[in-house]
Design an enzyme around this catalytic site. Structure first.
Site, PDB file in Angstrom:
ATOM      1  N   HIS A   2       0.848  -1.195   0.000  1.00 35.02           N
ATOM      2  CA  HIS A   2       0.000   0.000   0.000  1.00 35.02           C
ATOM      3  C   HIS A   2       0.882   1.243   0.000  1.00 35.02           C
ATOM      4  CE1 HIS A   2       0.922  -0.603   4.241  1.00 35.02           C
ATOM      5  NE2 HIS A   2       0.389   0.566   4.561  1.00 35.02           N
ATOM      6  N   HIS A  10      -7.244  -1.907   5.817  1.00 34.45           N
ATOM      7  CA  HIS A  10      -6.407  -0.851   6.390  1.00 34.45           C
ATOM      8  C   HIS A  10      -7.043   0.499   6.046  1.00 34.45           C
ATOM      9  CE1 HIS A  10      -2.960   0.754   8.313  1.00 34.45           C
ATOM     10  NE2 HIS A  10      -2.319   1.146   7.226  1.00 34.45           N
ATOM     11  N   ASP A  56       5.957   4.222   5.017  1.00 35.28           N
ATOM     12  CA  ASP A  56       6.844   3.240   5.631  1.00 35.28           C
ATOM     13  C   ASP A  56       6.862   1.918   4.866  1.00 35.28           C
ATOM     14  OD1 ASP A  56       4.182   3.022   6.549  1.00 35.28           O
ATOM     15  OD2 ASP A  56       4.775   1.886   8.317  1.00 35.28           O
ATOM     16  N   HIS A  57       6.115   1.853   3.768  1.00 33.14           N
ATOM     17  CA  HIS A  57       6.100   0.638   2.959  1.00 33.14           C
ATOM     18  C   HIS A  57       6.591   0.855   1.529  1.00 33.14           C
ATOM     19  CE1 HIS A  57       3.909  -1.917   5.894  1.00 33.14           C
ATOM     20  NE2 HIS A  57       3.583  -0.715   6.353  1.00 33.14           N
TER      21      HIS A  57
END
Length: 301
Positions: free
Chosen positions: A60, A140, A64-65
């Protein structure tokens, strides 16, 4: 099957902790899963060859990803990469990456191929002769997918003494490994199961990135060998889960138990906690076979 954890903490990078990124080696592939800041430094630190990464899966578009992705793409360019790079992720990932490249006038000298995802149902997004990759729709704050990596059934193994005793010509050996019955030299049909056995059990790995507790994923990941499931919170902060759309270690364990997975890996820990042992302890109240991810940790299954 080998898994290298490059980063497994939530929110922001710290001096000793990195955000989410991992490398899965399966079926002669080296898959990069998520790409938080510092990913390329971690790849170098763990001596992972950049040119072996041909497929990147982004869960996503929270920083932080994927904030390490443009930097990694740029480094590939500086290293004069020529091999195609496939990127799988939510719709919008192409726009984010290409805008930065456009403004920096830094177009790649290799093919950058985007596979943008929009489906809220599980779908097959990659397949070759050895591997299948399916999405795992998660819950999420924004559109998010996990990924299921699954080996296909390999060739069957010949029981050579049985094959010879059955008087089967060597020309038919390959058909036997493919699971077919064959005729022997006397014209008699020989059942495959009498002269072969199954090859090694295919391995499977499920990556469940940021998500709140979601039982609907259980049928998708049923009987998976290894499940990585986010465990941002301990039970004392379980009330934050529905607000932030994250899970606890115990909730991850419930999913693992219902899905009958072999091993549960915990990660995406909130940095509010000083240690990790409580995550394992709480998960093991529900599911026994639990391992803790940590930056630089390598698992071989």
């Amino acid at each position: 099957m080998k898994l290298t954890i490059l980063g497994c903490y939530s929110a922001t990078p710290r001096t000793l902790n990195n955000t989410t990124s991992q490398v899965l080696e399966l079926g002669n592939h080296m898959f990069l899963i998520d790409c938080g800041e510092g990913t390329q430094v971690q790849l170098r630190k763990h001596k992972i060859k950049f040119n072996r990464i041909k497929h990147i899966f982004i869960s996503h578009l929270h920083g932080d990803h994927f904030f390490g992705l443009v930097g990694l793409i740029s480094t590939f360019r500086l290293l004069t990469r020529e091999t195609d790079l496939h990127i799988y992720g939510p719709k919008g990932i192409k726009e984010v990456v290409t805008l930065q490249m456009k403004l920096a006038d830094s177009w790649t000298n290799y093919n950058l191929i985007f596979h943008e995802l929009t489906s809220h149902a599980s779908e097959l997004i990659f397949e070759d002769e050895k591997i299948e990759v399916h999405t795992i729709p998660l819950d999420h704050r924004i559109y998010t997918n996990g990924y299921l990596f699954r080996e296909k059934e390999g060739p069957r193994k010949l029981l050579i003494h049985a094959v010879e005793e059955a008087n089967i010509d060597v020309a038919y050996y390959r058909k036997l490994t493919q699971g077919f019955d064959v005729e022997n030299e006397d014209g008699i049909t020989i059942k495959n199961e009498l002269v072969t056995k199954a090859g090694p059990k295919p391995k499977s790995y499920a990556f469940c990135s940021d998500t709140m507790y979601k039982e609907e994923i259980v049928p998708i990941i049923k009987d998976t060998d290894v499940l990585y499931h986010e465990s941002t919170f301990l039970e004392k902060h379980a009330h934050l889960g529905p607000k932030t759309k994250h899970a606890t270690a115990k909730e991850a364990a419930k999913i693992a138990k219902m899905a009958n997975v072999g091993t549960l890996l915990l990660g995406h820990y909130s940095t509010r906690y000083k240690g990790l042992n409580e995550f394992k302890e709480e998960a093991q109240e529900v599911f026994e076979n639990v391992e803790l991810c940590d930056d630089g940790k390598v698992f071989e299954f």
